[in-house]
Design an enzyme around this catalytic site. Structure first.
Site, mmCIF file in Angstrom:
data_model
loop_
_atom_site.group_PDB
_atom_site.id
_atom_site.type_symbol
_atom_site.label_atom_id
_atom_site.label_comp_id
_atom_site.label_asym_id
_atom_site.label_seq_id
_atom_site.Cartn_x
_atom_site.Cartn_y
_atom_site.Cartn_z
ATOM 1 N N TRP A 47 0.882 -1.179 0.039
ATOM 2 C CA TRP A 47 0.231 -0.204 0.033
ATOM 3 C C TRP A 47 0.654 0.875 -0.566
ATOM 4 O O TRP A 47 1.838 1.640 0.849
ATOM 5 C CB TRP A 47 -0.767 0.279 1.265
ATOM 6 N N GLU A 86 12.211 10.716 -2.240
ATOM 7 C CA GLU A 86 12.500 9.250 -2.400
ATOM 8 C C GLU A 86 11.971 8.828 -3.816
ATOM 9 O O GLU A 86 11.537 7.174 -3.976
ATOM 10 C CB GLU A 86 12.769 7.731 -1.611
ATOM 11 N N HIS A 143 16.296 4.641 -2.765
ATOM 12 C CA HIS A 143 16.324 4.976 -4.278
ATOM 13 C C HIS A 143 16.646 5.421 -4.959
ATOM 14 O O HIS A 143 17.675 6.953 -4.054
ATOM 15 C CB HIS A 143 15.038 4.953 -4.116
ATOM 16 N N LYS A 170 15.940 -3.602 0.891
ATOM 17 C CA LYS A 170 15.887 -2.927 -0.779
ATOM 18 C C LYS A 170 16.831 -1.563 -0.863
ATOM 19 O O LYS A 170 16.837 -0.637 -0.407
ATOM 20 C CB LYS A 170 14.414 -2.719 -0.641
#
Length: 251
Positions: A47, A86, A143, A170
């Site tokens: 989400w 990001e 990111h 990640k």
């Protein structure tokens, strides 16, 4: 590498697990989208709450998380507020970010929580501790929408996430050339082979980096993001195609 299991979905072994974004702007859209995702061949749902037009009402967000989780039933739910710096939808202060997260940890229903690497260290640790007390897994992320850092820097950032006690680490980077895609894959392989003691997730974004979303089992990425109706980042492959590709590339 140790694996992480959430609602029967094991990350860190076998083919990368497919996660799809939920990007509705209001309750009606989110409920319809969540119900649609039950018909999609995905493993997890993210989400992206920064798309939600009531995101500044933290209690409303927590209540909405309960409704989404109830609809999704057995599918793990990753809760993410992506900051503007990001690639997110709206600006949020650090105070808002961590207050939102604390409210959802305490009053909402989620399985995993996305926390960005380059936030205030003390607040990050406090949030991780609160989440772990509730059995919520942490996906720590970074990111870079402009470039691909060198291999050593990518590995360093992933190692830093491990040191901060993230459950899943990640990183997503933007390639400017095919060499950049190779850099990301080499960093992933080195991380898997030498440093990682928990699942990692890596991707090279955009059309150029699309191949990185499909070959995670070979190089070591535990999840890949697919698009159901609307992609949340450049280069996401439609879920049906992605599943078939992953089956073809399975070791």
């Amino acid at each position: 590498m140790n694996t992480i299991t959430v609602k029967g979905v094991t990350l860190g072994s076998g083919s990368p697990k497919i996660i799809v974004p939920l990007v509705g702007k209001n309750e009606v859209e989110l409920v319809a989208e969540a119900k649609h995702l039950l018909t999609i061949d995905c493993d997890l749902v993210e989400w992206r709450v920064d798309f939600f037009n009531q995101v500044q009402d933290f209690q409303e967000v927590a209540e909405m998380s309960k409704k989404i989780a109830e609809i999704l039933s057995d599918k793990p739910l990753l809760f993410t507020f992506r900051t503007k710096q990001e690639g997110g939808e709206i600006p949020f202060s650090d105070e808002q970010y961590f207050c939102l997260y604390e409210t959802v940890i305490k009053s909402g229903v989620i399985d995993l929580l996305d926390v960005e690497l380059f936030m205030d260290g003390k607040l990050v640790q406090r949030t991780i501790n609160l989440a772990h007390e509730k059995g919520i897994k942490i996906v720590m992320c970074n990111h870079d929408f402009d470039k691909t850092p060198d291999k050593a820097e990518i590995v360093s950032r992933l190692c830093s996430m491990q040191e901060k006690n993230a459950d899943i680490c990640k990183i997503a980077v933007m390639p400017q050339s095919s060499d950049d895609v190779l850099t990301l894959l080499e960093a992933t392989n080195e991380m898997k082979s030498i440093h990682a003691n928990r699942p990692i997730v890596t991707m090279s974004m955009g059309q150029l980096g699309m191949v990185s979303r499909m070959c995670g089992e070979v190089f070591g990425s535990a999840m890949t993001f697919g698009a159901a109706k609307k992609a949340s980042a450049p280069g996401q492959v439609p879920v049906e195609e992605l599943r078939e590709i992953l089956k073809t590339l399975a070791l």
